[in-house]
Design a protein around this motif. Sequence first.
Motif, mmCIF file in Angstrom:
data_model
loop_
_atom_site.group_PDB
_atom_site.id
_atom_site.type_symbol
_atom_site.label_atom_id
_atom_site.label_comp_id
_atom_site.label_asym_id
_atom_site.label_seq_id
_atom_site.Cartn_x
_atom_site.Cartn_y
_atom_site.Cartn_z
ATOM 1 N N ARG A 265 0.851 -1.247 0.057
ATOM 2 C CA ARG A 265 -0.007 0.071 -0.114
ATOM 3 C C ARG A 265 0.746 1.471 -0.164
ATOM 4 O O ARG A 265 0.576 2.368 -0.636
ATOM 5 N N GLN A 266 2.042 1.183 0.845
ATOM 6 C CA GLN A 266 2.694 2.659 0.885
ATOM 7 C C GLN A 266 4.278 2.075 0.744
ATOM 8 O O GLN A 266 4.688 1.356 1.350
ATOM 9 N N ALA A 267 4.818 2.918 -0.330
ATOM 10 C CA ALA A 267 6.233 2.580 -0.382
ATOM 11 C C ALA A 267 7.166 2.729 0.539
ATOM 12 O O ALA A 267 8.221 2.467 0.652
ATOM 13 N N ASP A 268 6.896 3.835 1.520
ATOM 14 C CA ASP A 268 7.637 4.047 2.701
ATOM 15 C C ASP A 268 7.714 2.614 3.538
ATOM 16 O O ASP A 268 8.884 2.474 4.321
#
Length: 188
Positions: A28-31
Amino acid sequence: PQNISIYIHIPFCLKMCFFCGCNSYALRQADVVDAYIKALIQEIKMVTSRLDKNRRVSQIHYGGGTPNAIPVEYLQEINELLFSTFQFIPEPEIAIEVNPAYLTYDQMTGLKKAGFNRFSLGIQDFSTDVLDAVNRDKPGMPVEELISFLKRDSPNIAVNLDFIYGLPKQTAVNFTETIRKAIELKPD
């Protein structure tokens, strides 16, 4: 016993298949990926500091999740660390499990440059009805094209096809067709 095999777990998937029993998460999130890779690199450094450097690596295997769900640059970074840290046997196996739904020419080129020499294409089944029933996307291009591109100019690259039997909507007849098609493709 004198050699080392390394398994790298990449727990991210672009889409969760209903049959999956792996420790994996929808990306969901690249971080989150960035934090995971940083922690993985830190763990590799910690563990390797405790290993006998006279032992050679004979195999690296990336599984998951879907290792090709994350940018190739992360996989290259991990491999560069491993290649610079360890000694290897001649012609080690550097393997990766990939979802063929998301493979692109650029990604395959990057994976080959990163040192991967065995690709496990997670076909699971050639029937789109079966794939739809388990929430899995079909390959983004014909599987024969994927195999051909991976092997082009790289005679030492091995390609295998992964299948699952017992999935919803599979029958003895359509799974037999899947296996016949696999045989026609002549994977390694």
